[in-house]
Scaffold this active site. Structure first.
Site, PDB file in Angstrom:
ATOM      1  N   SER A  83     -51.466 -54.843 -51.240  1.00 45.80           N
ATOM      2  CA  SER A  83     -50.881 -53.521 -51.873  1.00 45.80           C
ATOM      3  C   SER A  83     -51.765 -53.115 -53.095  1.00 45.80           C
ATOM      4  CB  SER A  83     -49.506 -53.860 -52.419  1.00 45.80           C
ATOM      5  OG  SER A  83     -48.847 -52.683 -53.118  1.00 45.80           O
ATOM      6  N   TYR A  95     -43.075 -59.328 -56.230  1.00 47.90           N
ATOM      7  CA  TYR A  95     -43.839 -58.581 -55.195  1.00 47.90           C
ATOM      8  C   TYR A  95     -45.013 -58.813 -55.649  1.00 47.90           C
ATOM      9  CZ  TYR A  95     -45.341 -54.644 -52.273  1.00 47.90           C
ATOM     10  OH  TYR A  95     -46.033 -53.918 -51.346  1.00 47.90           O
TER      11      TYR A  95
END
Ligand code: NAP
Length: 254
Positions: A140, A154
């Site tokens: 990401s 995350y």
């Protein structure tokens, strides 16, 4: 033109919806044979049936080492081996630092990071056997490049995947296996949709291209990394974000 990947055996974790389903569809459209995994059997069977080409589903939770071994065994049985592993499954629940429980942290690190270790380890004998093995991680921009409140766990998991990647790329280079990562920006998926309309409109405004990405945008980046022509690229990242990481301030996008 790139050399065809027709007939290659591809495993995509988290392929029941979202980016994983999109990656599977791009590979299948290009003639690959694909095994998708996830926990939701109904969604997985439906996804596999809905993608034209050679696609099947196996129920497997990537946070379980045993389930990853089952996944690799199923790929061996159904596809005769594994040429490409797309380690894509992931979750992005929010939790602020002060509220985060040990369970919140363990869940995100298990599903997003430990799964990378388990799935690569399970697929490794088949990837070595392939002679042109490819590991493609879905990381990401969040973590490796940017941050967002509520996503310390995350972001750490996604940055952790890149730490894994760099050493794995060295360890596996002599076997002809490349290990790379795609770093999506904000991609229109079911999971992103769950974050709500406010989140997606805020993100769209921050993206120079003024649109969310599509699952195909990520699928084609993964496909490129799987080609023979990408065989000298390892331990690297491709950001696919419509330019989202570029602006120095909101005014730069206005
Ligand atoms: P999504 O729409 O929520 O899909 C997530 C996929 O992961 C589903 O197929 C889900 O299948 C699977 N999954 C979740 N937990 C799993 C587990 N324990 N075992 C096996 N499969 C599991 O999410 P997405 O937006 O496509 O995200 C996919 C990946 O891209 C994630 O790694 C995410 O971090 C990354 N990413 C997404 C974006 C974005 O903007 N969408 C941006 C950057 C990075 P089941 O529910 O069937 O288990």
């Amino acid at each position: 033109m790139f050399t065809s990947i027709t007939g290659r055996a591809v495993v995509v974790t988290g392929g029941t919806r979202g980016i994983g389903k999109g990656i599977a569809a791009v590979f299948a459209r290009n003639g690959a044979r694909v095994l998708i995994t996830g926990r939701d059997a109904a969604a997985g069977e439906q996804a596999a049936a809905g993608i034209p080409g050679h696609v099947s589903f196996l129920r497997a939770d990537v946070s379980s080492r045993d389930a990853c071994q089952d996944m690799a065994a199923a790929a061996q049985e159904r596809l005769g081996g594994i040429d490409v592993l797309c380690a894509n499954a992931g979750i992005f629940p929010g939790a602020r630092i002060e509220d985060m429980t040990e369970e919140d942290l363990d869940l995100v690190l298990s599903v997003n990071l430990k799964s990378t270790f388990f799935s690569v380890q399970a697929c490794l004998p088949a990837l070595r056997q392939s002679g042109h093995g490819r590991v493609i991680l879905t990381s990401s921009i969040t973590g490796p490049i940017t941050g967002f409140p509520g996503w310390t766990h995350y972001g750490a998991s996604k940055a952790g995947q890149l730490g894994y990647m760099r050493t794995a790329a060295i360890e596996l280079a002599a076997s002809g296996i490349t290990v790379n990562a795609v770093l999506p920006g904000n991609i229109a998926t079911e999971g992103l949709g769950d974050l709500g309309a406010n989140y997606t409109s805020q993100m769209t405004e921050a993206i120079p291209m003024r649109r969310l990405g599509t699952v195909d945008d990520i699928g084609y980046a993964a496909l490129f990394l799987a080609t023979d022509e990408a065989n000298y690229i390892t331990g690297q990242t491709i950001v696919v974000d419509g330019g989202q990481v570029l602006p120095e301030s909101p005014e730069a996008v206005a």
